[in-house]
Design an enzyme around this catalytic site. Structure first.
Site, PDB file in Angstrom:
ATOM      1  N   ASP A   1      47.111  41.434  39.681  1.00 23.86           N
ATOM      2  CA  ASP A   1      46.402  40.456  38.860  1.00 23.86           C
ATOM      3  C   ASP A   1      47.253  40.208  37.619  1.00 23.86           C
ATOM      4  O   ASP A   1      48.151  40.989  37.299  1.00 23.86           O
ATOM      5  CB  ASP A   1      45.021  41.000  38.465  1.00 23.86           C
ATOM      6  N   SER A   2      46.923  39.129  36.900  1.00 17.76           N
ATOM      7  CA  SER A   2      47.648  38.838  35.659  1.00 17.76           C
ATOM      8  C   SER A   2      47.331  39.874  34.593  1.00 17.76           C
ATOM      9  O   SER A   2      48.052  39.995  33.614  1.00 17.76           O
ATOM     10  CB  SER A   2      47.279  37.443  35.154  1.00 17.76           C
TER      11      SER A   2
ATOM     12  N   CYS B   1      43.625  37.571  41.609  1.00 18.62           N
ATOM     13  CA  CYS B   1      43.697  36.677  40.454  1.00 18.62           C
ATOM     14  C   CYS B   1      43.420  35.286  41.000  1.00 18.62           C
ATOM     15  O   CYS B   1      44.128  34.816  41.895  1.00 18.62           O
ATOM     16  CB  CYS B   1      45.098  36.747  39.846  1.00 18.62           C
TER      17      CYS B   1
ATOM     18  N   GLU C   1      36.662  41.795  28.409  1.00 22.67           N
ATOM     19  CA  GLU C   1      37.648  42.794  28.004  1.00 22.67           C
ATOM     20  C   GLU C   1      37.205  43.557  26.757  1.00 22.67           C
ATOM     21  O   GLU C   1      37.593  44.702  26.560  1.00 22.67           O
ATOM     22  CB  GLU C   1      39.024  42.143  27.800  1.00 22.67           C
TER      23      GLU C   1
ATOM     24  N   CYS D   1      36.604  33.927  38.707  1.00 19.24           N
ATOM     25  CA  CYS D   1      37.577  34.672  37.913  1.00 19.24           C
ATOM     26  C   CYS D   1      37.193  36.139  38.070  1.00 19.24           C
ATOM     27  O   CYS D   1      36.008  36.473  38.001  1.00 19.24           O
ATOM     28  CB  CYS D   1      37.509  34.249  36.443  1.00 19.24           C
TER      29      CYS D   1
ATOM     30  N   HIS E   1      37.366  38.593  36.223  1.00 19.16           N
ATOM     31  CA  HIS E   1      36.708  39.244  35.073  1.00 19.16           C
ATOM     32  C   HIS E   1      35.184  39.074  35.122  1.00 19.16           C
ATOM     33  O   HIS E   1      34.444  39.896  34.592  1.00 19.16           O
ATOM     34  CB  HIS E   1      37.173  38.615  33.753  1.00 19.16           C
TER      35      HIS E   1
END
Length: 272
Positions: free
Chosen positions: A12-13, A75, A154, A186, A188
């Site tokens: 993932d990024s 991602c 995050e 996404c 996240h």
């Protein structure tokens, strides 16, 4: 037997792909997983397509140097841009987020109104819309960028007032259209699924592409006779920058302790 014992590679990024690791290890507990988060070059959502493709090839090469048997592109931005190149270039299974997530959304929807939330790059590329409409052109797909969800996840602001306010702002349009299915486009976003579900309403099905892609990984490995039969899988984590911060957030995402995070120099990546 030797191929079955090889790990699954996931990249993932940054950190979001850990939600996919969590789903994978729940579904395939005996599999070893090697995770690479490209934390030095995050976010991919604001990069050009050619840059995302270049980074994705480097990340895949890095995982191949760790002798993986399959690569999961955890991602959505890279999945929406680089999948064709990765599949052409590498001769091991490469599984992305878009196709599995779109297929799961199509199975779920009853009123044919599907919402997709993601980064600007993913929604701007209309990756989910194209995939969904390819299978059923009667579906009404509404894509909405929600860039602030990433930093909120995050930060670990999972019950914060600000998170609810931002979610209300982002999701009000989708709510008024009356979608019955919402793709978390996404990796996240599953961290914020409780807030998202509360704001969008409990009649809307949330689609976690990590769950969908994990099922595809299992199916693909099974078909190729590459599933590891037993044992407890171990997980190794690599990042291209700030391993300490990664470790902190990763433990929040995974809900468990991580012993060590390895740092990979960008020079090593760009050589691949």
């Amino acid at each position: 037997m030797i191929d079955q014992d090889k790990p699954i590679g996931v990249f993932d990024s940054g950190i979001g792909g850990l939600t996919v690791v969590k789903r994978l290890s729940a579904l395939l507990p005996s599999e070893d997983i090697i995770y690479f988060g490209d934390t030095a070059r995050v976010p991919y959502g604001s990069k050009s397509n050619s840059t995302v493709i270049e980074y994705s090839i480097q990340n895949t090469n890095f995982l191949l140097s760790k002798n993986v048997k399959a690569v999961v592109v955890a991602c959505n931005t890279a999945s929406s841009i680089a999948m064709n190149e990765l599949k052409e270039k590498f001769d091991i299974p490469v599984i992305g987020m878009i196709e599995p997530g779109a297929a799961m959304a199509l199975k779920k929807t009853k009123n044919l109104k599907i919402g997709v939330i993601g980064t600007r790059a993913t929604t701007g590329n209309k990756a989910y819309s194209s995939e969904i409409l390819r299978w059923n052109n009667k579906i009404n797909v509404i894509e909405k960028p929600c860039p602030l969800f990433v930093p909120l996840a995050e930060e670990g602001w999972l019950n914060h007032k600000a998170t609810y306010e931002i979610a209300n702002e982002y999701l009000s349009e989708l709510k008024s259209i009356g979608i019955d299915t919402l793709v978390l486009g996404c990796t996240h976003y599953p961290i914020l699924s409780k807030v998202i579900q509360q704001v969008i309403g409990d009649k809307v099905s949330l689609i976690d592409s990590g769950v969908a892609s994990s099922e595809v990984v299992k199916k693909v490995l099974d078909e190729l006779n590459l599933l590891k039969p037993n044992g407890k899988g171990k997980h190794d984590f690599y990042v291209s920058d700030i391993p300490l911060k990664f470790k902190e957030v990763a433990e929040l995402f995974l809900g468990s302790k991580i012993e060590h995070v390895h740092k990979v120099d960008l020079e090593v990546l760009t050589q691949h």
